[in-house]
Design a protein around this motif. Sequence first.
Motif, PDB file in Angstrom:
ATOM      1  N   HIS A  86       0.883  -1.122   0.001  1.00  0.00           N
ATOM      2  CA  HIS A  86      -0.076   0.061   0.084  1.00  0.00           C
ATOM      3  C   HIS A  86       0.852   1.305  -0.074  1.00  0.00           C
ATOM      4  O   HIS A  86       1.935   1.231   0.807  1.00  0.00           O
ATOM      5  CB  HIS A  86      -0.800  -0.131   1.382  1.00  0.00           C
ATOM      6  N   PHE A  87       0.457   2.165  -0.852  1.00  0.00           N
ATOM      7  CA  PHE A  87       1.442   3.392  -1.007  1.00  0.00           C
ATOM      8  C   PHE A  87       0.584   4.612  -0.930  1.00  0.00           C
ATOM      9  O   PHE A  87      -0.294   4.668  -1.654  1.00  0.00           O
ATOM     10  CB  PHE A  87       2.232   3.363  -2.365  1.00  0.00           C
ATOM     11  N   THR A  88       0.884   5.605  -0.192  1.00  0.00           N
ATOM     12  CA  THR A  88       0.442   6.896  -0.207  1.00  0.00           C
ATOM     13  C   THR A  88       1.412   7.889  -0.564  1.00  0.00           C
ATOM     14  O   THR A  88       2.518   7.874  -0.144  1.00  0.00           O
ATOM     15  CB  THR A  88      -0.364   7.143   1.208  1.00  0.00           C
ATOM     16  N   TRP A  89       1.020   9.192  -1.239  1.00  0.00           N
ATOM     17  CA  TRP A  89       1.800  10.014  -1.841  1.00  0.00           C
ATOM     18  C   TRP A  89       1.010  11.331  -2.249  1.00  0.00           C
ATOM     19  O   TRP A  89      -0.367  11.249  -2.206  1.00  0.00           O
ATOM     20  CB  TRP A  89       2.458   9.366  -3.102  1.00  0.00           C
ATOM     21  N   ARG A  90       1.571  12.438  -2.646  1.00  0.00           N
ATOM     22  CA  ARG A  90       1.004  13.440  -3.096  1.00  0.00           C
ATOM     23  C   ARG A  90       1.498  13.713  -4.730  1.00  0.00           C
ATOM     24  O   ARG A  90       2.620  13.487  -4.781  1.00  0.00           O
ATOM     25  CB  ARG A  90       1.109  14.689  -2.380  1.00  0.00           C
ATOM     26  N   GLU A  98      -3.301   7.380  -3.225  1.00  0.00           N
ATOM     27  CA  GLU A  98      -2.899   6.014  -2.650  1.00  0.00           C
ATOM     28  C   GLU A  98      -3.252   5.037  -3.559  1.00  0.00           C
ATOM     29  O   GLU A  98      -4.196   5.016  -4.550  1.00  0.00           O
ATOM     30  CB  GLU A  98      -3.708   5.769  -1.107  1.00  0.00           C
ATOM     31  N   ALA A  99      -2.732   3.875  -3.117  1.00  0.00           N
ATOM     32  CA  ALA A  99      -2.956   2.545  -4.106  1.00  0.00           C
ATOM     33  C   ALA A  99      -2.481   1.359  -3.308  1.00  0.00           C
ATOM     34  O   ALA A  99      -1.330   1.397  -2.596  1.00  0.00           O
ATOM     35  CB  ALA A  99      -2.028   2.738  -5.489  1.00  0.00           C
ATOM     36  N   ALA A 100      -2.984   0.314  -3.685  1.00  0.00           N
ATOM     37  CA  ALA A 100      -2.751  -1.069  -3.090  1.00  0.00           C
ATOM     38  C   ALA A 100      -2.295  -1.950  -4.370  1.00  0.00           C
ATOM     39  O   ALA A 100      -3.072  -1.894  -5.230  1.00  0.00           O
ATOM     40  CB  ALA A 100      -3.786  -1.631  -2.086  1.00  0.00           C
ATOM     41  N   SER A 119      11.199  -8.119 -11.837  1.00  0.00           N
ATOM     42  CA  SER A 119      10.036  -7.786 -10.742  1.00  0.00           C
ATOM     43  C   SER A 119       8.670  -7.589 -11.697  1.00  0.00           C
ATOM     44  O   SER A 119       8.803  -7.387 -13.138  1.00  0.00           O
ATOM     45  CB  SER A 119      10.241  -6.262 -10.424  1.00  0.00           C
ATOM     46  N   HIS A 120       7.701  -7.802 -11.010  1.00  0.00           N
ATOM     47  CA  HIS A 120       6.314  -7.741 -11.515  1.00  0.00           C
ATOM     48  C   HIS A 120       5.300  -6.883 -10.832  1.00  0.00           C
ATOM     49  O   HIS A 120       5.175  -7.470  -9.507  1.00  0.00           O
ATOM     50  CB  HIS A 120       5.861  -9.167 -11.912  1.00  0.00           C
ATOM     51  N   VAL A 121       4.881  -5.845 -11.246  1.00  0.00           N
ATOM     52  CA  VAL A 121       4.092  -5.149 -10.398  1.00  0.00           C
ATOM     53  C   VAL A 121       2.579  -5.179 -11.224  1.00  0.00           C
ATOM     54  O   VAL A 121       2.534  -4.995 -12.234  1.00  0.00           O
ATOM     55  CB  VAL A 121       4.528  -3.570 -10.324  1.00  0.00           C
ATOM     56  N   SER A 122       1.756  -5.415 -10.357  1.00  0.00           N
ATOM     57  CA  SER A 122       0.262  -5.356 -10.880  1.00  0.00           C
ATOM     58  C   SER A 122      -0.734  -4.939 -10.002  1.00  0.00           C
ATOM     59  O   SER A 122      -0.893  -4.813  -8.731  1.00  0.00           O
ATOM     60  CB  SER A 122      -0.078  -6.637 -11.508  1.00  0.00           C
ATOM     61  N   PHE A 123      -2.160  -4.389 -10.779  1.00  0.00           N
ATOM     62  CA  PHE A 123      -3.266  -4.278 -10.140  1.00  0.00           C
ATOM     63  C   PHE A 123      -4.217  -5.240 -10.557  1.00  0.00           C
ATOM     64  O   PHE A 123      -4.223  -5.446 -11.774  1.00  0.00           O
ATOM     65  CB  PHE A 123      -3.883  -2.883 -10.389  1.00  0.00           C
ATOM     66  N   PRO A 124      -5.304  -5.588  -9.769  1.00  0.00           N
ATOM     67  CA  PRO A 124      -6.320  -6.482 -10.111  1.00  0.00           C
ATOM     68  C   PRO A 124      -7.174  -5.594 -11.057  1.00  0.00           C
ATOM     69  O   PRO A 124      -7.351  -4.567 -11.022  1.00  0.00           O
ATOM     70  CB  PRO A 124      -6.978  -6.885  -8.899  1.00  0.00           C
ATOM     71  N   ILE A 125      -7.572  -6.360 -12.072  1.00  0.00           N
ATOM     72  CA  ILE A 125      -8.686  -5.492 -13.110  1.00  0.00           C
ATOM     73  C   ILE A 125      -9.984  -5.997 -12.624  1.00  0.00           C
ATOM     74  O   ILE A 125     -10.161  -7.007 -12.426  1.00  0.00           O
ATOM     75  CB  ILE A 125      -8.311  -6.054 -14.516  1.00  0.00           C
ATOM     76  N   ASN A 126     -10.917  -5.134 -12.850  1.00  0.00           N
ATOM     77  CA  ASN A 126     -12.331  -5.295 -12.510  1.00  0.00           C
ATOM     78  C   ASN A 126     -12.827  -5.756 -13.952  1.00  0.00           C
ATOM     79  O   ASN A 126     -12.952  -5.103 -14.788  1.00  0.00           O
ATOM     80  CB  ASN A 126     -13.002  -4.110 -12.095  1.00  0.00           C
ATOM     81  N   PRO A 127     -13.443  -7.073 -14.252  1.00  0.00           N
ATOM     82  CA  PRO A 127     -13.815  -7.525 -15.323  1.00  0.00           C
ATOM     83  C   PRO A 127     -14.792  -6.688 -16.045  1.00  0.00           C
ATOM     84  O   PRO A 127     -15.243  -6.530 -17.237  1.00  0.00           O
ATOM     85  CB  PRO A 127     -14.023  -8.960 -15.382  1.00  0.00           C
ATOM     86  N   MET A 134      -7.677  -0.083  -7.631  1.00  0.00           N
ATOM     87  CA  MET A 134      -6.104   0.301  -6.887  1.00  0.00           C
ATOM     88  C   MET A 134      -6.412   0.278  -5.362  1.00  0.00           C
ATOM     89  O   MET A 134      -5.356   0.602  -5.061  1.00  0.00           O
ATOM     90  CB  MET A 134      -5.829   1.694  -7.603  1.00  0.00           C
ATOM     91  N   ASN A 135      -7.434   0.104  -4.896  1.00  0.00           N
ATOM     92  CA  ASN A 135      -7.480   0.322  -3.336  1.00  0.00           C
ATOM     93  C   ASN A 135      -8.269  -0.969  -2.665  1.00  0.00           C
ATOM     94  O   ASN A 135      -8.940  -0.757  -1.836  1.00  0.00           O
ATOM     95  CB  ASN A 135      -7.990   1.380  -2.827  1.00  0.00           C
ATOM     96  N   LEU A 136      -7.819  -2.183  -3.192  1.00  0.00           N
ATOM     97  CA  LEU A 136      -8.431  -3.447  -2.434  1.00  0.00           C
ATOM     98  C   LEU A 136      -7.905  -3.544  -1.379  1.00  0.00           C
ATOM     99  O   LEU A 136      -6.922  -3.195  -1.256  1.00  0.00           O
ATOM    100  CB  LEU A 136      -8.489  -4.698  -3.529  1.00  0.00           C
ATOM    101  N   ASN A 137      -8.695  -4.196  -0.405  1.00  0.00           N
ATOM    102  CA  ASN A 137      -7.980  -4.682   1.012  1.00  0.00           C
ATOM    103  C   ASN A 137      -7.374  -5.768   0.672  1.00  0.00           C
ATOM    104  O   ASN A 137      -7.869  -6.558   0.050  1.00  0.00           O
ATOM    105  CB  ASN A 137      -9.078  -4.614   1.915  1.00  0.00           C
ATOM    106  N   ALA A 138      -6.446  -6.380   1.368  1.00  0.00           N
ATOM    107  CA  ALA A 138      -5.738  -7.303   1.365  1.00  0.00           C
ATOM    108  C   ALA A 138      -6.592  -8.646   2.188  1.00  0.00           C
ATOM    109  O   ALA A 138      -7.397  -8.313   3.007  1.00  0.00           O
ATOM    110  CB  ALA A 138      -4.532  -7.525   2.165  1.00  0.00           C
TER     111      ALA A 138
END
Length: 138
Positions: A86-90, A98-100, A119-127, A134-138
């Motif tokens: 989870h990352f928060t920024w301005r 923010e994003a998870a 390395s592989h970075v990804s966000f789940p996609i809503n079909p 970008m902000n699903l809970n674990a």
Amino acid sequence: MSKEQIAALEHAFIVATTTDEVMALMDDDHVRYDDVAPLQMTGPADPRASFDQFFDDCREPRGHFMSLQVEVEADDRIGVAHSLMHFTWRDATGTPAEAAFRVTHCLRKKGDHWKIYHSHVSFPINPATGMAEMNLNA
């Protein structure tokens, strides 16, 4: 001992605030599948440009990574770390964001040091929407 060393490297990655800090953790022939284009980044130049853009887009405080979950498997020469972060920024305009997301690092030991070679970075996609979640809970 390898798991502890890799966990320490993952922590260094999470708290990095500059491209140079991140690139010091990566092997020269690193391959990166990121959450942004291009589809694949290879060698030191492509990931460096991506991280430069990332750190340029984040304003002070640069941001705060919070690892939600990190798992490490390793022997004495190869390791894999996968995590939920989870990352928060301005952003550049000062707007909070923010994003998870998910991160997988493949590492190999070179001499006495571990380096990320993939390395592989990804966000789940809503079909239903085709959009990243970008902000699903674990």
